[in-house]
Design a protein around this motif. Sequence first.
Motif, PDB file in Angstrom:
ATOM      1  N   HIS A   1      -6.126  -6.939   3.771  1.00 40.81           N
ATOM      2  CA  HIS A   1      -5.159  -5.973   3.248  1.00 40.81           C
ATOM      3  C   HIS A   1      -4.381  -5.349   4.408  1.00 40.81           C
ATOM      4  CE1 HIS A   1      -8.027  -5.269  -0.419  1.00 40.81           C
ATOM      5  NE2 HIS A   1      -7.518  -6.486  -0.394  1.00 40.81           N
ATOM      6  N   LEU A   2      -3.066  -5.171   4.209  1.00 35.31           N
ATOM      7  CA  LEU A   2      -2.246  -4.578   5.258  1.00 35.31           C
ATOM      8  C   LEU A   2      -1.182  -3.687   4.624  1.00 35.31           C
ATOM      9  CD1 LEU A   2      -1.589  -4.472   8.300  1.00 35.31           C
ATOM     10  CD2 LEU A   2      -0.035  -6.405   7.937  1.00 35.31           C
ATOM     11  N   ARG A   3      -1.123  -2.455   5.107  1.00 38.41           N
ATOM     12  CA  ARG A   3      -0.155  -1.489   4.586  1.00 38.41           C
ATOM     13  C   ARG A   3       0.866  -1.134   5.669  1.00 38.41           C
ATOM     14  NH1 ARG A   3      -3.437   2.257   3.765  1.00 38.41           N
ATOM     15  NH2 ARG A   3      -2.708   3.812   5.261  1.00 38.41           N
ATOM     16  N   LEU A   4       2.144  -1.446   5.389  1.00 39.54           N
ATOM     17  CA  LEU A   4       3.228  -1.171   6.331  1.00 39.54           C
ATOM     18  C   LEU A   4       4.340  -0.396   5.623  1.00 39.54           C
ATOM     19  CD1 LEU A   4       3.445  -4.682   8.068  1.00 39.54           C
ATOM     20  CD2 LEU A   4       2.409  -2.605   9.006  1.00 39.54           C
ATOM     21  N   ASP A   5       3.975   0.576   4.837  1.00 41.61           N
ATOM     22  CA  ASP A   5       4.953   1.364   4.103  1.00 41.61           C
ATOM     23  C   ASP A   5       5.441   2.550   4.939  1.00 41.61           C
ATOM     24  OD1 ASP A   5       2.356   2.352   4.030  1.00 41.61           O
ATOM     25  OD2 ASP A   5       2.661   3.455   2.168  1.00 41.61           O
ATOM     26  N   TYR A   6       6.609   3.077   4.594  1.00 40.44           N
ATOM     27  CA  TYR A   6       7.168   4.272   5.245  1.00 40.44           C
ATOM     28  C   TYR A   6       7.245   4.136   6.770  1.00 40.44           C
ATOM     29  CZ  TYR A   6       6.554   6.622   0.733  1.00 40.44           C
ATOM     30  OH  TYR A   6       6.613   6.968  -0.597  1.00 40.44           O
ATOM     31  N   ARG A   7       7.711   3.014   7.264  1.00 41.36           N
ATOM     32  CA  ARG A   7       7.809   2.812   8.713  1.00 41.36           C
ATOM     33  C   ARG A   7       9.246   2.494   9.150  1.00 41.36           C
ATOM     34  NH1 ARG A   7       2.368   1.772  10.935  1.00 41.36           N
ATOM     35  NH2 ARG A   7       0.912   1.900   9.192  1.00 41.36           N
ATOM     36  N   HIS A   8      10.201   2.659   8.253  1.00 44.38           N
ATOM     37  CA  HIS A   8      11.621   2.425   8.561  1.00 44.38           C
ATOM     38  C   HIS A   8      11.857   0.990   9.054  1.00 44.38           C
ATOM     39  CE1 HIS A   8      15.057   4.995   8.090  1.00 44.38           C
ATOM     40  NE2 HIS A   8      15.632   4.520   9.180  1.00 44.38           N
ATOM     41  N   ILE A   9      11.108   0.061   8.471  1.00 48.92           N
ATOM     42  CA  ILE A   9      11.210  -1.357   8.877  1.00 48.92           C
ATOM     43  C   ILE A   9      12.486  -1.979   8.330  1.00 48.92           C
ATOM     44  CG2 ILE A   9      10.167  -3.642   8.605  1.00 48.92           C
ATOM     45  CD1 ILE A   9       7.436  -2.171   8.463  1.00 48.92           C
ATOM     46  N   LEU A  10      13.237  -2.620   9.224  1.00 53.48           N
ATOM     47  CA  LEU A  10      14.452  -3.326   8.839  1.00 53.48           C
ATOM     48  C   LEU A  10      14.197  -4.822   8.674  1.00 53.48           C
ATOM     49  CD1 LEU A  10      17.553  -3.383   8.397  1.00 53.48           C
ATOM     50  CD2 LEU A  10      17.799  -3.601  10.890  1.00 53.48           C
ATOM     51  N   LYS A  11      13.315  -5.365   9.511  1.00 48.99           N
ATOM     52  CA  LYS A  11      13.054  -6.809   9.497  1.00 48.99           C
ATOM     53  C   LYS A  11      11.559  -7.104   9.519  1.00 48.99           C
ATOM     54  CE  LYS A  11      14.042 -11.107  11.991  1.00 48.99           C
ATOM     55  NZ  LYS A  11      14.642 -11.707  13.204  1.00 48.99           N
ATOM     56  N   ILE A  12      11.135  -8.046   8.675  1.00 41.53           N
ATOM     57  CA  ILE A  12       9.731  -8.484   8.621  1.00 41.53           C
ATOM     58  C   ILE A  12       9.533  -9.602   9.648  1.00 41.53           C
ATOM     59  CG2 ILE A  12       7.902  -9.369   7.139  1.00 41.53           C
ATOM     60  CD1 ILE A  12       9.704  -8.591   4.739  1.00 41.53           C
ATOM     61  N   ASP A  13       8.513  -9.473  10.481  1.00 41.98           N
ATOM     62  CA  ASP A  13       8.271 -10.490  11.505  1.00 41.98           C
ATOM     63  C   ASP A  13       6.820 -10.411  11.988  1.00 41.98           C
ATOM     64  OD1 ASP A  13       8.801 -12.562  13.215  1.00 41.98           O
ATOM     65  OD2 ASP A  13      10.426 -11.564  14.299  1.00 41.98           O
ATOM     66  N   HIS A  14       6.405 -11.407  12.792  1.00 35.97           N
ATOM     67  CA  HIS A  14       5.109 -11.418  13.482  1.00 35.97           C
ATOM     68  C   HIS A  14       3.895 -11.389  12.542  1.00 35.97           C
ATOM     69  CE1 HIS A  14       7.754 -10.188  16.819  1.00 35.97           C
ATOM     70  NE2 HIS A  14       6.852 -10.762  17.599  1.00 35.97           N
ATOM     71  N   LEU A  15       4.027 -11.963  11.364  1.00 35.53           N
ATOM     72  CA  LEU A  15       2.902 -11.968  10.427  1.00 35.53           C
ATOM     73  C   LEU A  15       2.163 -13.306  10.395  1.00 35.53           C
ATOM     74  CD1 LEU A  15       4.476 -10.036   7.393  1.00 35.53           C
ATOM     75  CD2 LEU A  15       2.800  -9.167   9.038  1.00 35.53           C
ATOM     76  N   TRP A  16       2.502 -14.214  11.282  1.00 32.92           N
ATOM     77  CA  TRP A  16       1.950 -15.568  11.189  1.00 32.92           C
ATOM     78  C   TRP A  16       0.442 -15.646  11.392  1.00 32.92           C
ATOM     79  CZ3 TRP A  16       6.004 -14.482  14.721  1.00 32.92           C
ATOM     80  CH2 TRP A  16       5.602 -14.160  16.016  1.00 32.92           C
ATOM     81  N   GLN A  17      -0.162 -14.659  12.030  1.00 29.14           N
ATOM     82  CA  GLN A  17      -1.619 -14.700  12.245  1.00 29.14           C
ATOM     83  C   GLN A  17      -2.414 -14.212  11.037  1.00 29.14           C
ATOM     84  OE1 GLN A  17      -3.157 -13.576  16.256  1.00 29.14           O
ATOM     85  NE2 GLN A  17      -1.069 -12.839  16.623  1.00 29.14           N
ATOM     86  N   PHE A  18      -1.747 -13.583  10.083  1.00 32.19           N
ATOM     87  CA  PHE A  18      -2.447 -12.996   8.925  1.00 32.19           C
ATOM     88  C   PHE A  18      -2.608 -14.023   7.799  1.00 32.19           C
ATOM     89  CE2 PHE A  18      -0.817  -9.472  11.311  1.00 32.19           C
ATOM     90  CZ  PHE A  18      -1.740  -8.450  11.150  1.00 32.19           C
ATOM     91  N   THR A  19      -3.200 -15.138   8.108  1.00 30.34           N
ATOM     92  CA  THR A  19      -3.279 -16.246   7.152  1.00 30.34           C
ATOM     93  C   THR A  19      -4.231 -15.985   5.985  1.00 30.34           C
ATOM     94  OG1 THR A  19      -4.887 -17.267   8.651  1.00 30.34           O
ATOM     95  CG2 THR A  19      -2.594 -18.008   8.815  1.00 30.34           C
ATOM     96  N   SER A  20      -5.135 -14.998   6.131  1.00 30.87           N
ATOM     97  CA  SER A  20      -6.075 -14.683   5.046  1.00 30.87           C
ATOM     98  C   SER A  20      -5.610 -13.509   4.196  1.00 30.87           C
ATOM     99  CB  SER A  20      -7.463 -14.369   5.617  1.00 30.87           C
ATOM    100  OG  SER A  20      -8.009 -15.486   6.278  1.00 30.87           O
ATOM    101  N   LEU A  21      -4.494 -12.916   4.546  1.00 24.94           N
ATOM    102  CA  LEU A  21      -4.014 -11.708   3.869  1.00 24.94           C
ATOM    103  C   LEU A  21      -3.812 -11.950   2.372  1.00 24.94           C
ATOM    104  CD1 LEU A  21      -3.260  -8.914   5.081  1.00 24.94           C
ATOM    105  CD2 LEU A  21      -0.865  -9.590   4.856  1.00 24.94           C
ATOM    106  N   THR A  22      -4.371 -11.040   1.560  1.00 27.56           N
ATOM    107  CA  THR A  22      -4.208 -11.150   0.111  1.00 27.56           C
ATOM    108  C   THR A  22      -3.338 -10.032  -0.464  1.00 27.56           C
ATOM    109  OG1 THR A  22      -6.226  -9.868  -0.321  1.00 27.56           O
ATOM    110  CG2 THR A  22      -6.449 -12.278  -0.166  1.00 27.56           C
ATOM    111  N   LYS A  23      -3.221  -8.924   0.286  1.00 28.15           N
ATOM    112  CA  LYS A  23      -2.441  -7.787  -0.209  1.00 28.15           C
ATOM    113  C   LYS A  23      -1.563  -7.235   0.916  1.00 28.15           C
ATOM    114  CE  LYS A  23      -2.981  -3.319  -2.558  1.00 28.15           C
ATOM    115  NZ  LYS A  23      -3.933  -2.366  -3.183  1.00 28.15           N
ATOM    116  N   LEU A  24      -0.245  -7.146   0.653  1.00 30.06           N
ATOM    117  CA  LEU A  24       0.701  -6.654   1.651  1.00 30.06           C
ATOM    118  C   LEU A  24       1.608  -5.602   1.036  1.00 30.06           C
ATOM    119  CD1 LEU A  24       2.049  -6.757   4.437  1.00 30.06           C
ATOM    120  CD2 LEU A  24       3.419  -8.689   3.618  1.00 30.06           C
ATOM    121  N   GLN A  25       1.629  -4.437   1.660  1.00 27.44           N
ATOM    122  CA  GLN A  25       2.416  -3.305   1.172  1.00 27.44           C
ATOM    123  C   GLN A  25       3.551  -3.026   2.155  1.00 27.44           C
ATOM    124  OE1 GLN A  25      -0.150  -0.211  -0.202  1.00 27.44           O
ATOM    125  NE2 GLN A  25       1.484   1.327  -0.263  1.00 27.44           N
ATOM    126  N   LEU A  26       4.798  -3.275   1.722  1.00 27.30           N
ATOM    127  CA  LEU A  26       5.980  -3.075   2.555  1.00 27.30           C
ATOM    128  C   LEU A  26       6.995  -2.173   1.862  1.00 27.30           C
ATOM    129  CD1 LEU A  26       6.426  -6.714   3.907  1.00 27.30           C
ATOM    130  CD2 LEU A  26       6.273  -4.691   5.360  1.00 27.30           C
TER     131      LEU A  26
END
Length: 246
Positions: free
Chosen positions: A44-69
């Motif tokens: 699980h990974l939570r990346l909310d409320y971070r003023h993110i403009l571009k999604i990147d660098h997630l290639w290592q999270f191959t087991s991720l089942t839940k992503l909050q953006l």
Amino acid sequence: MYETEEPTVVDEVMLQLAVEEQGPQGQAGLIAKEEGIELKDVLHLRLDYRHILKIDHLWQFTSLTKLQLDNNIIEKITGLDCLVNLVWLDLSFNHIEKIEGLDALVKLEDLSLSNNTISIIENMDTLGKLHVFSICNNNLSQLDNVIYLRKFTNLRALNLAGNSLATEECYQEFIAAYLPELAYLDFRLLSEETREKALAKYQYALEKLIHDETLALKAIETELKGGGDTEAQGSLCGVPEWPTAV
């Protein structure tokens, strides 16, 4: 557009900090930090409320089942191709104009694109396991566009509230007729009364659509076998999107 806060990009530093913050706490957290947290094991990974403009660098999270953006300023859906085990994805409250970049997410069951500026439901053909889809408060105006969702036979909950198409007089009946497997629309259970009215109102249109869908599927089967059925192939002109459901 971005107020006073500087737009950010998902980078390795942000990801490492997020994993540590959201990982084990207390003594277990200290041990995990010392030994190092394997990003490939994060679920699980939570990346909310971070003023993110571009999604990147997630290639290592191959087991991720839940992503909050949610609650960022993301304009384009990219950088998700390696997240092949993702089941739950929240991209609500962003600046997304087009549905795209989801082809690799074949295990996705719950998708939220609410509160963006999307005008067409499209480019979701590989999401065959989709169970819950929320796209409220966008710019969807064509009720016919909802027919695209017929290919998602596992879809049980759909949220379209806040779009102009939801103000159509026949809105509920149209959805109930063309998406017969749907149980909940805009967080409310579709009643049997609504379903009966829908079937009566759209009976002939549905019969024609089902006929065209059947011919389209036969055309694909024929093509895969290396043959050619003129009548079936010709029928594809009437349902240009349906063959992509196979």
